[in-house]
Design an enzyme around this catalytic site. Structure first.
Site, PDB file in Angstrom:
ATOM      1  N   SER A 191       0.606  -1.153   0.010  1.00  0.00           N
ATOM      2  CA  SER A 191       0.015  -0.065  -0.050  1.00  0.00           C
ATOM      3  C   SER A 191       0.754   1.294  -0.002  1.00  0.00           C
ATOM      4  O   SER A 191       0.338   2.291  -0.477  1.00  0.00           O
ATOM      5  CB  SER A 191      -0.862  -0.008   1.098  1.00  0.00           C
ATOM      6  OG  SER A 191      -0.236  -0.201   2.356  1.00  0.00           O
ATOM      7  N   HIS A 219      -5.596  -3.019  -2.939  1.00  0.00           N
ATOM      8  CA  HIS A 219      -5.062  -2.102  -4.089  1.00  0.00           C
ATOM      9  C   HIS A 219      -5.108  -2.737  -5.552  1.00  0.00           C
ATOM     10  O   HIS A 219      -5.021  -2.205  -6.513  1.00  0.00           O
ATOM     11  CB  HIS A 219      -3.935  -1.468  -4.020  1.00  0.00           C
ATOM     12  CG  HIS A 219      -3.839  -0.661  -2.468  1.00  0.00           C
ATOM     13  ND1 HIS A 219      -4.349   0.688  -2.410  1.00  0.00           N
ATOM     14  CD2 HIS A 219      -3.268  -1.160  -1.190  1.00  0.00           C
ATOM     15  CE1 HIS A 219      -4.043   0.823  -0.914  1.00  0.00           C
ATOM     16  NE2 HIS A 219      -3.706   0.137  -0.529  1.00  0.00           N
ATOM     17  N   LYS A 250     -12.025   1.515  -2.143  1.00  0.00           N
ATOM     18  CA  LYS A 250     -10.914   2.318  -2.895  1.00  0.00           C
ATOM     19  C   LYS A 250     -11.281   2.173  -4.306  1.00  0.00           C
ATOM     20  O   LYS A 250     -12.184   2.900  -4.657  1.00  0.00           O
ATOM     21  CB  LYS A 250      -9.705   1.331  -2.445  1.00  0.00           C
ATOM     22  CG  LYS A 250      -9.313   1.784  -1.149  1.00  0.00           C
ATOM     23  CD  LYS A 250      -7.987   0.799  -0.506  1.00  0.00           C
ATOM     24  CE  LYS A 250      -7.532   1.302   0.962  1.00  0.00           C
ATOM     25  NZ  LYS A 250      -6.891   0.482   1.563  1.00  0.00           N
TER      26      LYS A 250
HETATM   27  C1  LIG Z   1      -6.784   0.187   3.209  1.00  0.00           C
HETATM   28  C2  LIG Z   1      -6.366  -1.031   3.158  1.00  0.00           C
HETATM   29  C3  LIG Z   1      -6.918  -1.944   3.902  1.00  0.00           C
HETATM   30  C4  LIG Z   1      -8.079  -1.459   4.825  1.00  0.00           C
HETATM   31  O1  LIG Z   1      -9.204  -1.351   4.331  1.00  0.00           O
HETATM   32  P1  LIG Z   1     -10.452  -0.441   4.656  1.00  0.00           P
HETATM   33  O2  LIG Z   1     -11.649  -0.960   4.088  1.00  0.00           O
HETATM   34  O3  LIG Z   1      -9.812   0.807   4.585  1.00  0.00           O
HETATM   35  O4  LIG Z   1     -10.661  -0.672   6.282  1.00  0.00           O
HETATM   36  C5  LIG Z   1      -6.318  -3.144   4.398  1.00  0.00           C
HETATM   37  N1  LIG Z   1      -5.351  -3.760   3.440  1.00  0.00           N
HETATM   38  C6  LIG Z   1      -4.456  -2.847   3.064  1.00  0.00           C
HETATM   39  C7  LIG Z   1      -3.538  -3.389   2.013  1.00  0.00           C
HETATM   40  C8  LIG Z   1      -5.114  -1.666   2.762  1.00  0.00           C
HETATM   41  O5  LIG Z   1      -4.377  -0.510   1.833  1.00  0.00           O
END
Ligand SMILES: *Cc1c(COP(=O)(O)O)cnc(C)c1O
Length: 414
Positions: A191, A219, A250
Protein backbone atom coordinates in the site's frame (compact mmCIF):
# COMPACT_ATOMS: atom_id res chain seq x y z
CA UNK A 1 -1.58 13.16 35.22
CA UNK A 2 -2.90 11.40 32.15
CA UNK A 3 -3.20 14.67 30.28
CA UNK A 4 0.34 15.75 31.24
CA UNK A 5 1.63 12.41 30.07
CA UNK A 6 -0.22 12.61 26.74
CA UNK A 7 0.76 16.24 26.14
CA UNK A 8 4.42 15.42 26.71
CA UNK A 9 4.25 12.59 24.20
CA UNK A 10 2.39 14.71 21.68
CA UNK A 11 5.15 17.34 21.95
CA UNK A 12 7.78 14.66 21.36
CA UNK A 13 5.99 13.49 18.24
CA UNK A 14 5.78 17.07 16.99
CA UNK A 15 9.53 17.51 17.50
CA UNK A 16 10.11 14.52 15.21
CA UNK A 17 7.77 15.93 12.51
CA UNK A 18 5.35 13.09 13.25
CA UNK A 19 2.19 15.03 14.04
CA UNK A 20 -0.68 13.93 11.84
CA UNK A 21 -3.44 16.30 10.85
CA UNK A 22 -6.76 15.94 9.08
CA UNK A 23 -8.18 18.10 6.37
CA UNK A 24 -11.87 18.65 5.85
CA UNK A 25 -13.13 18.06 2.30
CA UNK A 26 -16.17 20.08 1.36
CA UNK A 27 -16.71 18.38 -1.99
CA UNK A 28 -16.76 14.72 -3.10
CA UNK A 29 -13.62 12.67 -3.47
CA UNK A 30 -12.21 13.75 -6.87
CA UNK A 31 -9.00 15.24 -8.29
CA UNK A 32 -10.43 18.76 -7.86
CA UNK A 33 -11.43 19.12 -4.23
CA UNK A 34 -12.36 22.02 -2.00
CA UNK A 35 -10.64 21.44 1.33
CA UNK A 36 -10.17 23.28 4.59
CA UNK A 37 -6.98 22.92 6.58
CA UNK A 38 -7.19 21.57 10.09
CA UNK A 39 -10.18 20.47 12.08
CA UNK A 40 -12.38 23.54 11.99
CA UNK A 41 -15.85 23.66 10.53
CA UNK A 42 -15.30 27.23 9.36
CA UNK A 43 -15.23 27.22 5.57
CA UNK A 44 -13.59 30.63 5.12
CA UNK A 45 -10.18 29.00 4.83
CA UNK A 46 -11.29 26.40 2.28
CA UNK A 47 -9.22 26.21 -0.88
CA UNK A 48 -9.50 24.43 -4.21
CA UNK A 49 -6.83 21.77 -4.42
CA UNK A 50 -5.66 19.30 -7.03
CA UNK A 51 -5.44 16.07 -5.06
CA UNK A 52 -3.18 13.05 -5.57
CA UNK A 53 -4.14 11.52 -2.28
CA UNK A 54 -7.11 9.15 -2.46
CA UNK A 55 -7.37 5.46 -3.35
CA UNK A 56 -10.32 6.10 -5.66
CA UNK A 57 -8.27 4.67 -8.54
CA UNK A 58 -11.05 4.47 -11.10
CA UNK A 59 -12.74 7.75 -10.15
CA UNK A 60 -15.94 5.96 -9.15
CA UNK A 61 -16.52 7.48 -5.69
CA UNK A 62 -18.71 10.18 -7.16
CA UNK A 63 -19.95 8.34 -10.25
CA UNK A 64 -23.66 9.04 -10.89
CA UNK A 65 -24.40 5.31 -11.28
CA UNK A 66 -23.07 4.61 -7.78
CA UNK A 67 -24.79 7.63 -6.25
CA UNK A 68 -28.11 6.56 -7.79
CA UNK A 69 -27.62 2.99 -6.58
CA UNK A 70 -26.86 4.22 -3.07
CA UNK A 71 -30.02 6.34 -3.06
CA UNK A 72 -32.11 3.55 -4.50
CA UNK A 73 -30.64 1.13 -1.96
CA UNK A 74 -31.59 3.51 0.85
CA UNK A 75 -35.15 3.79 -0.43
CA UNK A 76 -35.43 0.04 -0.73
CA UNK A 77 -33.62 -1.07 2.43
CA UNK A 78 -33.54 2.05 4.64
CA UNK A 79 -30.65 4.02 6.07
CA UNK A 80 -29.29 1.48 8.55
CA UNK A 81 -29.19 -2.29 8.99
CA UNK A 82 -30.33 -2.18 12.61
CA UNK A 83 -28.30 -5.12 13.91
CA UNK A 84 -25.38 -7.44 13.30
CA UNK A 85 -25.54 -9.97 10.46
CA UNK A 86 -26.19 -12.89 12.82
CA UNK A 87 -29.03 -11.15 14.68
CA UNK A 88 -31.23 -9.41 12.11
CA UNK A 89 -29.04 -7.06 10.06
CA UNK A 90 -28.31 -9.34 7.08
CA UNK A 91 -30.31 -8.01 4.13
CA UNK A 92 -31.07 -9.13 0.59
CA UNK A 93 -28.57 -6.49 -0.64
CA UNK A 94 -25.74 -8.09 1.40
CA UNK A 95 -26.68 -11.61 0.26
CA UNK A 96 -26.90 -10.54 -3.38
CA UNK A 97 -23.50 -8.83 -3.23
CA UNK A 98 -21.89 -11.87 -1.60
CA UNK A 99 -23.21 -14.10 -4.40
CA UNK A 100 -21.76 -11.72 -7.02
CA UNK A 101 -18.37 -11.51 -5.30
CA UNK A 102 -18.25 -15.30 -4.99
CA UNK A 103 -18.80 -15.67 -8.72
CA UNK A 104 -16.07 -13.06 -9.39
CA UNK A 105 -13.55 -15.13 -7.47
CA UNK A 106 -14.82 -18.58 -8.52
CA UNK A 107 -12.38 -18.86 -11.46
CA UNK A 108 -9.52 -18.56 -8.95
CA UNK A 109 -10.78 -20.30 -5.83
CA UNK A 110 -12.77 -23.51 -6.42
CA UNK A 111 -16.24 -23.38 -4.81
CA UNK A 112 -15.50 -19.83 -3.56
CA UNK A 113 -17.94 -18.24 -1.17
CA UNK A 114 -17.80 -14.60 -0.10
CA UNK A 115 -18.46 -12.80 3.18
CA UNK A 116 -19.05 -9.04 3.34
CA UNK A 117 -17.42 -6.98 6.13
CA UNK A 118 -17.88 -3.34 7.21
CA UNK A 119 -14.20 -2.52 6.52
CA UNK A 120 -11.03 -4.13 5.23
CA UNK A 121 -9.39 -3.52 8.58
CA UNK A 122 -12.03 -5.66 10.26
CA UNK A 123 -11.93 -8.34 7.55
CA UNK A 124 -8.16 -8.75 7.97
CA UNK A 125 -8.27 -8.83 11.75
CA UNK A 126 -11.15 -11.33 11.59
CA UNK A 127 -9.48 -13.54 9.05
CA UNK A 128 -6.01 -13.75 10.55
CA UNK A 129 -7.27 -14.09 14.10
CA UNK A 130 -9.97 -16.67 13.41
CA UNK A 131 -7.79 -18.89 11.24
CA UNK A 132 -4.76 -18.89 13.49
CA UNK A 133 -6.69 -19.66 16.67
CA UNK A 134 -6.04 -23.29 15.68
CA UNK A 135 -2.32 -23.89 16.34
CA UNK A 136 -1.05 -21.97 13.34
CA UNK A 137 2.11 -20.08 12.55
CA UNK A 138 1.70 -16.83 10.62
CA UNK A 139 4.29 -15.78 8.02
CA UNK A 140 4.16 -12.16 6.94
CA UNK A 141 5.98 -9.68 4.71
CA UNK A 142 7.47 -6.86 6.82
CA UNK A 143 5.64 -4.25 4.74
CA UNK A 144 2.18 -5.77 5.12
CA UNK A 145 -0.71 -3.49 6.02
CA UNK A 146 -1.22 -2.71 9.72
CA UNK A 147 -4.54 -4.60 9.81
CA UNK A 148 -2.80 -7.87 8.92
CA UNK A 149 -0.21 -7.22 11.61
CA UNK A 150 -2.91 -6.45 14.19
CA UNK A 151 -4.79 -9.66 13.34
CA UNK A 152 -1.63 -11.65 13.92
CA UNK A 153 -0.89 -9.90 17.22
CA UNK A 154 -4.46 -10.44 18.46
CA UNK A 155 -4.32 -14.12 17.60
CA UNK A 156 -1.22 -14.59 19.81
CA UNK A 157 -0.07 -17.21 17.28
CA UNK A 158 3.66 -17.49 16.50
CA UNK A 159 4.37 -14.64 14.07
CA UNK A 160 7.32 -14.75 11.67
CA UNK A 161 8.08 -11.76 9.49
CA UNK A 162 10.37 -11.83 6.47
CA UNK A 163 12.09 -8.90 4.77
CA UNK A 164 10.04 -7.30 2.00
CA UNK A 165 9.48 -9.82 -0.83
CA UNK A 166 12.32 -12.03 0.40
CA UNK A 167 10.91 -15.45 -0.46
CA UNK A 168 14.19 -17.23 0.30
CA UNK A 169 13.73 -16.26 3.95
CA UNK A 170 10.06 -17.22 3.81
CA UNK A 171 11.00 -20.63 2.46
CA UNK A 172 13.52 -21.20 5.26
CA UNK A 173 10.90 -20.22 7.83
CA UNK A 174 8.34 -22.56 6.28
CA UNK A 175 10.80 -25.43 6.16
CA UNK A 176 11.64 -25.00 9.84
CA UNK A 177 8.03 -24.70 11.01
CA UNK A 178 6.33 -27.64 12.70
CA UNK A 179 2.88 -26.28 13.64
CA UNK A 180 0.07 -28.15 11.84
CA UNK A 181 -1.29 -24.99 10.20
CA UNK A 182 0.73 -22.44 8.28
CA UNK A 183 -0.68 -19.14 7.04
CA UNK A 184 1.30 -16.97 4.64
CA UNK A 185 -0.17 -13.48 4.74
CA UNK A 186 0.62 -10.76 2.19
CA UNK A 187 -0.50 -7.55 0.57
CA UNK A 188 -0.90 -8.21 -3.18
CA UNK A 189 -0.07 -4.57 -4.01
CA UNK A 190 1.92 -3.02 -1.16
CA UNK A 191 0.00 0.00 0.00
CA UNK A 192 2.87 2.46 0.56
CA UNK A 193 5.18 1.17 -2.21
CA UNK A 194 2.89 0.12 -5.04
CA UNK A 195 4.91 -2.98 -5.93
CA UNK A 196 3.40 -6.46 -6.28
CA UNK A 197 3.98 -9.56 -4.21
CA UNK A 198 5.23 -12.51 -6.27
CA UNK A 199 1.98 -14.40 -5.75
CA UNK A 200 2.75 -17.26 -8.18
CA UNK A 201 5.99 -18.10 -6.34
CA UNK A 202 4.27 -17.71 -2.98
CA UNK A 203 1.46 -20.04 -3.99
CA UNK A 204 4.04 -22.60 -5.13
CA UNK A 205 5.68 -22.36 -1.69
CA UNK A 206 2.27 -22.75 -0.03
CA UNK A 207 1.68 -25.92 -2.02
CA UNK A 208 5.14 -27.28 -1.35
CA UNK A 209 4.97 -26.68 2.42
CA UNK A 210 1.27 -27.40 2.95
CA UNK A 211 0.51 -23.78 3.85
CA UNK A 212 -2.37 -21.38 3.02
CA UNK A 213 -1.91 -18.09 1.20
CA UNK A 214 -3.92 -15.11 2.46
CA UNK A 215 -3.95 -12.36 -0.20
CA UNK A 216 -4.94 -8.78 0.73
CA UNK A 217 -5.95 -7.19 -2.59
CA UNK A 218 -7.02 -3.79 -1.26
CA UNK A 219 -5.17 -2.03 -4.11
CA UNK A 220 -5.64 -4.64 -6.83
CA UNK A 221 -9.34 -5.43 -6.80
CA UNK A 222 -11.09 -3.44 -9.53
CA UNK A 223 -7.80 -2.33 -11.09
CA UNK A 224 -5.64 -5.33 -11.98
CA UNK A 225 -6.44 -8.27 -14.23
CA UNK A 226 -9.07 -8.79 -16.91
CA UNK A 227 -12.27 -6.88 -16.06
CA UNK A 228 -10.54 -5.57 -12.93
CA UNK A 229 -10.99 -8.89 -11.18
CA UNK A 230 -7.82 -8.34 -9.19
CA UNK A 231 -4.40 -9.81 -8.52
CA UNK A 232 -5.41 -13.48 -8.79
CA UNK A 233 -6.72 -12.77 -12.29
CA UNK A 234 -3.62 -10.69 -13.10
CA UNK A 235 -1.40 -13.69 -12.32
CA UNK A 236 -3.86 -16.34 -13.54
CA UNK A 237 -3.85 -18.23 -10.23
CA UNK A 238 -6.27 -20.91 -9.10
CA UNK A 239 -6.07 -22.91 -5.88
CA UNK A 240 -8.14 -24.04 -2.93
CA UNK A 241 -5.29 -22.75 -0.76
CA UNK A 242 -6.02 -19.14 -1.65
CA UNK A 243 -7.86 -16.99 0.87
CA UNK A 244 -8.71 -13.64 -0.66
CA UNK A 245 -9.56 -10.28 0.92
CA UNK A 246 -10.72 -7.39 -1.28
CA UNK A 247 -11.77 -3.93 -0.17
CA UNK A 248 -14.69 -2.02 -1.61
CA UNK A 249 -13.90 1.55 -0.55
CA UNK A 250 -10.91 2.10 -2.84
CA UNK A 251 -11.18 1.35 -6.59
CA UNK A 252 -14.76 0.17 -6.06
CA UNK A 253 -15.69 3.63 -4.79
CA UNK A 254 -18.15 2.70 -2.03
CA UNK A 255 -17.19 0.96 1.22
CA UNK A 256 -16.69 -2.31 3.08
CA UNK A 257 -14.67 -5.37 2.19
CA UNK A 258 -15.03 -9.08 1.64
CA UNK A 259 -13.32 -12.39 2.14
CA UNK A 260 -13.61 -15.04 -0.58
CA UNK A 261 -12.49 -18.56 0.22
CA UNK A 262 -13.46 -22.21 0.48
CA UNK A 263 -16.95 -22.59 2.01
CA UNK A 264 -15.57 -24.18 5.19
CA UNK A 265 -13.37 -21.15 5.82
CA UNK A 266 -16.25 -18.75 5.27
CA UNK A 267 -18.44 -20.77 7.61
CA UNK A 268 -15.71 -20.75 10.27
CA UNK A 269 -15.54 -16.95 10.02
CA UNK A 270 -19.30 -16.61 10.38
CA UNK A 271 -19.25 -18.83 13.46
CA UNK A 272 -16.15 -17.46 15.21
CA UNK A 273 -14.76 -14.18 13.80
CA UNK A 274 -15.40 -11.54 16.44
CA UNK A 275 -15.09 -8.49 14.11
CA UNK A 276 -17.83 -10.12 12.03
CA UNK A 277 -20.12 -11.21 14.84
CA UNK A 278 -19.99 -8.28 17.26
CA UNK A 279 -20.67 -5.35 14.99
CA UNK A 280 -23.69 -3.84 13.29
CA UNK A 281 -23.95 -4.79 9.62
CA UNK A 282 -23.03 -1.95 7.25
CA UNK A 283 -26.05 -0.16 5.76
CA UNK A 284 -27.50 -2.41 3.02
CA UNK A 285 -27.55 0.56 0.64
CA UNK A 286 -23.75 0.45 0.56
CA UNK A 287 -23.82 -3.19 -0.53
CA UNK A 288 -26.38 -2.22 -3.17
CA UNK A 289 -24.03 0.52 -4.46
CA UNK A 290 -21.11 -1.93 -4.53
CA UNK A 291 -23.14 -4.28 -6.75
CA UNK A 292 -23.69 -1.42 -9.20
CA UNK A 293 -19.99 -0.60 -9.08
CA UNK A 294 -18.98 -4.20 -9.88
CA UNK A 295 -21.11 -4.12 -13.03
CA UNK A 296 -19.45 -0.86 -14.05
CA UNK A 297 -15.95 -2.14 -13.31
CA UNK A 298 -16.48 -5.20 -15.53
CA UNK A 299 -17.97 -3.12 -18.37
CA UNK A 300 -16.33 -1.39 -21.34
CA UNK A 301 -16.34 1.83 -19.30
CA UNK A 302 -14.36 0.06 -16.58
CA UNK A 303 -11.88 -1.14 -19.17
CA UNK A 304 -11.48 2.37 -20.52
CA UNK A 305 -10.92 3.78 -17.04
CA UNK A 306 -8.22 1.22 -16.33
CA UNK A 307 -6.49 2.08 -19.62
CA UNK A 308 -6.63 5.79 -18.77
CA UNK A 309 -5.16 5.16 -15.34
CA UNK A 310 -2.31 3.21 -16.90
CA UNK A 311 -1.53 6.12 -19.25
CA UNK A 312 -1.27 8.49 -16.27
CA UNK A 313 1.05 6.08 -14.46
CA UNK A 314 3.44 6.04 -17.44
CA UNK A 315 3.23 9.82 -17.82
CA UNK A 316 4.02 10.44 -14.16
CA UNK A 317 6.89 7.96 -14.01
CA UNK A 318 8.49 9.37 -17.14
CA UNK A 319 8.29 12.88 -15.70
CA UNK A 320 9.56 11.87 -12.27
CA UNK A 321 12.58 10.11 -13.75
CA UNK A 322 13.57 13.35 -15.53
CA UNK A 323 13.12 15.38 -12.33
CA UNK A 324 15.11 12.99 -10.18
CA UNK A 325 17.99 13.15 -12.66
CA UNK A 326 17.82 16.97 -12.64
CA UNK A 327 17.94 17.27 -8.83
CA UNK A 328 20.32 14.63 -7.50
CA UNK A 329 20.85 16.72 -4.36
CA UNK A 330 17.26 16.04 -3.36
CA UNK A 331 18.06 12.34 -2.99
CA UNK A 332 14.63 11.39 -4.28
CA UNK A 333 13.99 7.84 -5.30
CA UNK A 334 11.44 6.54 -7.75
CA UNK A 335 9.74 3.41 -6.48
CA UNK A 336 9.63 0.19 -8.48
CA UNK A 337 5.89 0.39 -9.04
CA UNK A 338 3.69 -0.04 -12.09
CA UNK A 339 0.47 0.61 -10.19
CA UNK A 340 -1.53 3.72 -9.27
CA UNK A 341 0.54 4.05 -6.09
CA UNK A 342 3.67 6.01 -7.02
CA UNK A 343 5.67 6.92 -3.94
CA UNK A 344 8.47 9.46 -4.20
CA UNK A 345 10.82 8.43 -1.40
CA UNK A 346 12.47 11.46 0.23
CA UNK A 347 13.98 9.83 3.33
CA UNK A 348 13.87 12.29 6.17
CA UNK A 349 10.54 13.10 7.91
CA UNK A 350 11.07 16.86 7.92
CA UNK A 351 12.17 16.86 4.25
CA UNK A 352 9.07 14.93 3.24
CA UNK A 353 6.90 17.36 5.18
CA UNK A 354 8.67 20.35 3.59
CA UNK A 355 8.10 18.98 0.12
CA UNK A 356 4.45 18.25 0.83
CA UNK A 357 4.09 21.78 2.23
CA UNK A 358 5.79 23.32 -0.83
CA UNK A 359 3.28 21.53 -3.07
CA UNK A 360 0.47 22.58 -0.78
CA UNK A 361 1.26 26.27 -1.31
CA UNK A 362 0.80 25.61 -5.04
CA UNK A 363 -2.61 24.06 -4.45
CA UNK A 364 -1.36 20.50 -4.83
CA UNK A 365 -2.43 17.95 -2.22
CA UNK A 366 0.06 15.09 -1.94
CA UNK A 367 0.33 13.53 1.51
CA UNK A 368 3.66 12.85 3.18
CA UNK A 369 3.78 9.40 4.74
CA UNK A 370 6.06 8.93 7.73
CA UNK A 371 6.98 6.21 10.24
CA UNK A 372 5.50 4.07 11.66
CA UNK A 373 3.43 3.70 8.49
CA UNK A 374 6.70 3.29 6.54
CA UNK A 375 10.16 2.26 7.82
CA UNK A 376 12.30 4.93 9.52
CA UNK A 377 14.37 6.87 6.96
CA UNK A 378 11.94 6.24 4.10
CA UNK A 379 9.46 9.09 4.55
CA UNK A 380 7.82 9.78 1.23
CA UNK A 381 5.21 11.52 -0.78
CA UNK A 382 2.57 8.94 -1.56
CA UNK A 383 1.33 10.04 -4.95
CA UNK A 384 -1.80 8.19 -6.02
CA UNK A 385 -3.29 8.43 -9.46
CA UNK A 386 -6.84 7.98 -10.64
CA UNK A 387 -8.55 7.49 -13.97
CA UNK A 388 -10.23 10.81 -13.14
CA UNK A 389 -6.90 12.66 -13.42
CA UNK A 390 -6.32 14.31 -16.78
CA UNK A 391 -2.93 14.48 -18.52
CA UNK A 392 -2.92 18.19 -17.63
CA UNK A 393 -3.43 17.34 -13.93
CA UNK A 394 -0.37 15.08 -13.94
CA UNK A 395 1.65 17.75 -15.76
CA UNK A 396 0.65 20.28 -13.11
CA UNK A 397 1.97 17.97 -10.42
CA UNK A 398 5.26 17.50 -12.30
CA UNK A 399 5.61 21.27 -12.75
CA UNK A 400 4.84 21.77 -9.06
CA UNK A 401 7.49 19.25 -8.04
CA UNK A 402 10.04 20.93 -10.32
CA UNK A 403 9.32 24.29 -8.73
CA UNK A 404 9.54 22.83 -5.23
CA UNK A 405 12.82 21.09 -6.06
CA UNK A 406 14.31 24.31 -7.42
CA UNK A 407 13.23 26.14 -4.27
CA UNK A 408 14.28 23.53 -1.75
CA UNK A 409 17.42 22.10 -3.32
CA UNK A 410 18.98 24.57 -5.76
CA UNK A 411 19.67 26.98 -2.94
CA UNK A 412 21.23 24.38 -0.65
CA UNK A 413 23.43 22.90 -3.39
CA UNK A 414 24.78 26.31 -4.51
C1 LIG B 1 -6.83 0.20 3.01
C2 LIG B 1 -6.25 -1.14 3.30
C3 LIG B 1 -6.90 -2.04 4.15
C4 LIG B 1 -8.08 -1.64 4.99
O1 LIG B 1 -9.23 -1.52 4.24
P1 LIG B 1 -10.38 -0.53 4.73
O2 LIG B 1 -11.58 -0.97 4.01
O3 LIG B 1 -9.92 0.84 4.40
O4 LIG B 1 -10.51 -0.73 6.23
C5 LIG B 1 -6.38 -3.30 4.26
N1 LIG B 1 -5.26 -3.67 3.60
C6 LIG B 1 -4.60 -2.83 2.80
C7 LIG B 1 -3.38 -3.29 2.08
C8 LIG B 1 -5.07 -1.53 2.64
O5 LIG B 1 -4.40 -0.67 1.87
Amino acid sequence: MLLDHLNRQLRERAAQSLTRTRRTAETPCAPQQRVAAGLGVESQSARDMLAFASNDYLGLAQHPVLIDALAEGARRYGAGSGASHLVSGHSRAHAQLEAELASWLAPHIPQAQALYFCTGYMANVALVQALSAQSATIFADKLNHASLVDGALLSKAPFQRYAHRNLAVLERQLAACDTPIKLIVTDAVFSMDGDLADLPAMLALAEQYDAWLVVDDAHGFGVLGAQGRGSLAHFGLRSERLIYMGTLGKAVGAGGAFVAAHPTIVEWLVQTARPYIYTTAAPPAIAHAVSASLALIASAEGEQRRAQLQQRVVQLRTGLAVLIAAYPAAGWQLADSATAIQPLVVGDNAAAMALSAALDTQGLWVPAIRPPTVPVGTARLRITLSAAHSAADVQRLLDGLALAAKDLYDRTSD
